[in-house]
Design a protein around this motif. Structure first.
Motif, PDB file in Angstrom:
ATOM      1  N   UNK A   1      86.968 -23.732  64.529  1.00 19.21           N
ATOM      2  CA  UNK A   1      87.998 -24.712  64.225  1.00 19.21           C
ATOM      3  C   UNK A   1      88.275 -24.718  62.718  1.00 19.21           C
ATOM      4  N   UNK A   2      87.247 -24.434  61.947  1.00 16.33           N
ATOM      5  CA  UNK A   2      87.284 -24.539  60.481  1.00 16.33           C
ATOM      6  C   UNK A   2      87.843 -23.286  59.807  1.00 16.33           C
ATOM      7  N   UNK A   3      87.309 -22.124  60.161  1.00 18.11           N
ATOM      8  CA  UNK A   3      87.666 -20.884  59.459  1.00 18.11           C
ATOM      9  C   UNK A   3      89.118 -20.455  59.642  1.00 18.11           C
ATOM     10  N   UNK A   4      89.667 -20.472  60.862  1.00 16.77           N
ATOM     11  CA  UNK A   4      91.054 -20.006  61.015  1.00 16.77           C
ATOM     12  C   UNK A   4      92.061 -20.811  60.216  1.00 16.77           C
ATOM     13  N   UNK A   5      91.797 -22.091  60.047  1.00 15.79           N
ATOM     14  CA  UNK A   5      92.745 -22.927  59.311  1.00 15.79           C
ATOM     15  C   UNK A   5      92.908 -22.455  57.869  1.00 15.79           C
ATOM     16  N   UNK A   6      91.799 -22.107  57.220  1.00 15.51           N
ATOM     17  CA  UNK A   6      91.901 -21.654  55.835  1.00 15.51           C
ATOM     18  C   UNK A   6      92.632 -20.316  55.749  1.00 15.51           C
ATOM     19  N   UNK A   7      92.424 -19.452  56.717  1.00 16.58           N
ATOM     20  CA  UNK A   7      93.136 -18.175  56.712  1.00 16.58           C
ATOM     21  C   UNK A   7      94.637 -18.378  56.874  1.00 16.58           C
ATOM     22  N   UNK A   8      95.025 -19.352  57.676  1.00 17.00           N
ATOM     23  CA  UNK A   8      96.457 -19.639  57.822  1.00 17.00           C
ATOM     24  C   UNK A   8      97.036 -20.207  56.525  1.00 17.00           C
ATOM     25  N   UNK A   9      96.298 -21.067  55.881  1.00 14.64           N
ATOM     26  CA  UNK A   9      96.743 -21.603  54.590  1.00 14.64           C
ATOM     27  C   UNK A   9      96.915 -20.465  53.586  1.00 14.64           C
ATOM     28  N   UNK A  10      95.952 -19.547  53.565  1.00 13.06           N
ATOM     29  CA  UNK A  10      96.024 -18.402  52.651  1.00 13.06           C
ATOM     30  C   UNK A  10      97.249 -17.545  52.934  1.00 13.06           C
ATOM     31  N   UNK A  11      97.672 -17.509  54.199  1.00 14.92           N
ATOM     32  CA  UNK A  11      98.828 -16.700  54.595  1.00 14.92           C
ATOM     33  C   UNK A  11     100.153 -17.395  54.273  1.00 14.92           C
ATOM     34  N   UNK A  12     100.071 -18.628  53.751  1.00 15.19           N
ATOM     35  CA  UNK A  12     101.290 -19.337  53.371  1.00 15.19           C
ATOM     36  C   UNK A  12     101.744 -20.376  54.366  1.00 15.19           C
ATOM     37  N   UNK A  13     100.981 -20.592  55.433  1.00 17.60           N
ATOM     38  CA  UNK A  13     101.356 -21.597  56.421  1.00 17.60           C
ATOM     39  C   UNK A  13     101.004 -22.999  55.930  1.00 17.60           C
ATOM     40  N   UNK A  14     101.646 -23.983  56.496  1.00 11.93           N
ATOM     41  CA  UNK A  14     101.348 -25.384  56.190  1.00 11.93           C
ATOM     42  C   UNK A  14     100.719 -26.020  57.414  1.00 11.93           C
ATOM     43  N   UNK A  15      99.598 -26.676  57.217  1.00 11.12           N
ATOM     44  CA  UNK A  15      98.880 -27.312  58.312  1.00 11.12           C
ATOM     45  C   UNK A  15      98.650 -28.782  57.998  1.00 11.12           C
ATOM     46  N   UNK A  16      98.800 -29.618  58.997  1.00  7.28           N
ATOM     47  CA  UNK A  16      98.469 -31.023  58.851  1.00  7.28           C
ATOM     48  C   UNK A  16      97.022 -31.240  59.279  1.00  7.28           C
ATOM     49  N   UNK A  17      96.313 -32.034  58.524  1.00  3.61           N
ATOM     50  CA  UNK A  17      94.953 -32.391  58.904  1.00  3.61           C
ATOM     51  C   UNK A  17      93.961 -31.252  58.817  1.00  3.61           C
ATOM     52  N   UNK A  18      94.110 -30.373  57.824  1.00  6.13           N
ATOM     53  CA  UNK A  18      93.154 -29.277  57.675  1.00  6.13           C
ATOM     54  C   UNK A  18      91.740 -29.815  57.490  1.00  6.13           C
ATOM     55  N   UNK A  19      90.787 -29.196  58.145  1.00 11.83           N
ATOM     56  CA  UNK A  19      89.373 -29.552  57.964  1.00 11.83           C
ATOM     57  C   UNK A  19      88.941 -29.053  56.587  1.00 11.83           C
ATOM     58  N   UNK A  20      88.567 -29.963  55.711  1.00 14.84           N
ATOM     59  CA  UNK A  20      88.233 -29.617  54.327  1.00 14.84           C
ATOM     60  C   UNK A  20      86.798 -30.033  54.008  1.00 14.84           C
ATOM     61  N   UNK A  21      86.204 -29.316  53.050  1.00 18.13           N
ATOM     62  CA  UNK A  21      84.839 -29.613  52.621  1.00 18.13           C
ATOM     63  C   UNK A  21      84.789 -30.240  51.228  1.00 18.13           C
ATOM     64  N   UNK A  22      85.934 -30.501  50.628  1.00 15.54           N
ATOM     65  CA  UNK A  22      85.984 -31.002  49.256  1.00 15.54           C
ATOM     66  C   UNK A  22      85.087 -32.223  49.057  1.00 15.54           C
TER      67      UNK A  22
END
Length: 511
Positions: free
Chosen positions: A291-312
Motif C-alpha cells: 500500500x505504501x511503496x506504489x504510492x511513492x512511485x506514482x508520485x515520482x512519475x508525476x501523478x497526484x494522489x490524495x491521502x498518500x501514506x507518509x512517514x514524515x
C-alpha cells in the motif's frame, strides 16, 4: 577516495593479454565494489545512487574470473548467464560481444544488474576462500554501455506466424515471455491491470533502486518488435476486500481472452501480502508495504494522489526483515521519518557464512542494504503482540506496539518470559512476504492451484508450464510464488518456448 566519498581499491597493474582472461588475475586483483553517492545527497531524492565501475575497473573485475573447468556461477544463476565468457570479453574490451553473450540468456540485464541479489556470486569458485568476482557489477556495466552505444535495438521477426498470444501481467516474467514470443513471430498482447507497464518492477521496487526509465525504453523496444500493451485492464475480477494496488479502468473476462487468442499465459505477481492478525490490526497507520511503496512511485512519475501514506516525522516500524522491508526503510528515510526500526522474527544470522558448509549455494548471513546504512535500527528475534491506539483524537490510530523476544527451541518459536516491551509507532508497515497471486485471476480461468495457492503447472518438456485449462499457461510468481526477478525472467523465457511449441508443434526458442 572515489567521487562519492567511498574508498575504492586501486587498479593494481595494466592488464595483459591471455588465452582466456588473465590466468593469474584472481591472485593479483582484489574485488572492487561499485560506489554509492553519500547518504546526505541520496536521501534528498529518489534517483539511483550507485556509481558503476569505470572501464578499467570493469576490466580488472573480468580479469579476476578463474575460467573454472566447472563454472558454478552458471548454475547459480537462474537464467544460466554465460558468465565466464562475458567476463573475458569485458577483460579484453570487447563490450559489443559481451552484450550479445549477456542478451543470449537474459532479456533485461539492466533489471538484474540493479536489483538481483546475485546468487551467481555466491556460487563463484573464487568465493570458496576469497571474495567472489563482481559479476553483478559487470552485468550492470555491460548493459549500461550497450544502451549508451546504441547496441540495443529492436529485433522484429522475419516472418509472422499468424498465431495470437495474450500475456496477463507485465512484470519481468510477462515482459520476457512477450519479447521471446514476439521475436518468434507471434502477435502478442500484454494485459496489465495498472496504469503503466512493469508490474512489481514498476510499483514494488523503489526508484532509488531502479529508475523506471529502464522499463520504458524496453517497452519502446518491444513495441517496435510488435508487442501490444494494454494497461488499465483487469483480467477477471479483484476481490472486494483486496488491498492490492489496482488502477484498472476496464475489465476483460477470462472467457473473452480464451476466445480471442490462440494461447494465454498468466504471469501476474504474487501480490497477496502476508498479514499479521494481532489485536489492533484495524487501527489507522498499519499498512501493507504494497500500500505504501506504489504510492511513492506514482508520485515520482508525476501523478497526484490524495491521502498518500507518509512517514514524515513519524516513528516507523517495518515488520519483516527482507528486501521489501528494506525498501520501506529507504522510502521512509526519504520522507523524513523521525526514526525507523525494522523487525525480523528470526535470530540475527552470522556476519560471515560458513563457506565450506554452504558453497556454492545461497548462504544465510547478515545482509546490510544501502537503505539500512541510511539510518535504521534492526531488531532480531522479536515478535509483535499487539498494536496500541493513541488517546483522544488518536484513539483510532496506532501510536505504539507491544513486542516480545523469541527464541527457537527444537524447531519451535518460544516467547522469552519477561521480555515484553512497548515501542512508539506512528506508522507500521507490514513487509512479511507474499503468500500467493490474487486468487480471482486463477479462479476466473478455472486453473487448479497448488497447496500454496499458486497455479499448478509443471516445468519439464512434457508439461511445459501448462495448466489444467486448455491453451492456458502460467509462469513466474503466478506459478512458483514469490521469488526473484531473475527467476521470473527465466520462467518467462521457458514458458515462451512452451507456448511456441504448443502453437507450432516445435520451438527454436532457447530453453
Amino acid at each position: 577516495m572515489c567521487e562519492a566519498g567511498v574508498a575504492r581499491r586501486p587498479v593494481l597493474q595494466t592488464i595483459e593479454g591471455g588465452t582466456m582472461g588473465k590466468v593469474t588475475g584472481f591472485m593479483e586483483y582484489e574485488r572492487l565494489e561499485e560506489g554509492y553517492e553519500p547518504v546526505p545527497v541520496r536521501l534528498k531524492n529518489y534517483k539511483e545512487f550507485v556509481i558503476g565501475l569505470k572501464e578499467d575497473e570493469a576490466k580488472v573485475q573480468g580479469a579476476r574470473c578463474m575460467d573454472c573447468g566447472t563454472p558454478f556461477c552458471n548454475s547459480g544463476c537462474p537464467v544460466n548467464n554465460i558468465i565466464p565468457d562475458f567476463n573475458d570479453l569485458v577483460y579484453r574490451g570487447d563490450w559489443k560481444n559481451a552484450i550479445t553473450v549477456l542478451h543470449s540468456t537474459n532479456n533485461f540485464p539492466e533489471f538484474t544488474g540493479r536489483i538481483c541479489p546475485a546468487p551467481c556470486e555466491a556460487a563463484c569458485t573464487l568465493n570458496v576462500n576469497d571474495d567472489p568476482v563482481g559479476i553483478k557489477s559487470l552485468e550492470h556495466a555491460i548493459i549500461d554501455r550497450a544502451w549508451m552505444e546504441g547496441w540495443v535495438q529492436p529485433m522484429p521477426p522475419k516472418a509472422k506466424t499468424g498465431k495470437t498470444v495474450a500475456v496477463v501481467g507485465s512484470g519481468p516474467a510477462g515482459l520476457a515471455a512477450a519479447q521471446q514470443l514476439a521475436r518468434a513471430g507471434h502477435a502478442v498482447t500484454v494485459f496489465e491491470k495498472n496504469d503503466r507497464v512493469g508490474g512489481l518492477l514498476r510499483y514494488g521496487i523503489p526508484d532509488f533502486k531502479m529508475e523506471k526509465s529502464h522499463i520504458d525504453r524496453r517497452v519502446a523496444q518491444m513495441e517496435a518488435e510488435g508487442v501490444v500493451f494494454r494497461c488499465g485492464v483487469l483480467v477477471g475480477a479483484m476481490p472486494a476486500d483486496s488491498k492490492v494496488t489496482n488502477w484498472a479502468k476496464e475489465t476483460v473476462t477470462a472467457d473473452a481472452l480464451r476466445a480471442e487468442f490462440d494461447a494465454v499465459l498468466l504471469t501476474g505477481g504474487a501480490e497477496q501480502s502476508r498479514d499479521l492478525p494481532v489485536p489492533g490490526r484495524e487501527l489507522d497507520g498499519v499498512h501493507f508495504a504494497m500500500e505504501f511503496l506504489p504510492q511513492q512511485n506514482k508520485i515520482n512519475a508525476g501523478d497526484k494522489l490524495k491521502g498518500q501514506i507518509r512517514a514524515d516525522g513519524k516513528h516507523v516500524v517495518v515488520i519483516g526483515g527482507g528486501d521489501t522491508g528494506s525498501d520501506c526503510v529507504g522510502t521512509s528515510n526519504r520522507h523524513g521519518a523521525a526514526s525507523v526500526t525494522q523487525f525480523e522474527l528470526l535470530p540475527m544470522p552470522p556476519e560471515q557464512e560458513d563457506k565450506p558448509l554452504v558453497w556454492p549455494y545461497w548462504p544465510i548471513k547478515l545482509r546490510t542494504s544501502s537503505s539500512h546504512e541510511e539510518g535504521c535500527t534492526r531488531e532480531f528475534a522479536i515478535a509483535t503482540k499487539a498494536f496500541l491506539p493513541g488517546e483522544g483524537k488518536d484513539k483510532n490510530r496506532v501510536k505504539a506496539l507491544t513486542t516480545v523476544r523469541v527464541e527457537w527451541q527444537g524447531g519451535k518459536m518460544v516467547e522469552v518470559a519477561g521480555s515484553e516491551q512497548t515501542l512508539p509507532a506512528d506508522l507500521v508497515l507490514l513487509a512479511m512476504g507474499f503468500v500467493n497471486p490474487v486468487s480471482t485471476v486463477l479462479d476466473a480461468f478455472g486453473v487448479d492451484k497448488d497447496a500454496r495457492g499458486n497455479a499448478r503447472a509443471g516445468t519439464d518438456e512434457g508439461s511445459g508450464y501448462r495448466t489444467n485449462v486448455e491453451k492456458v499457461f502460467a509462469a513466474g510468481d503466478m506459478r512458483r510464488g514469490q521469488s526473484l526477478v531473475v527467476w521470473a525472467i527465466r520462467e518467462g523465457r521457458q514458458a515462451a518456448r512452451a507456448v511456441d511449441a504448443f502453437l507450432m508443434g516445435r520451438s527454436d526458442l532457447p530453453r
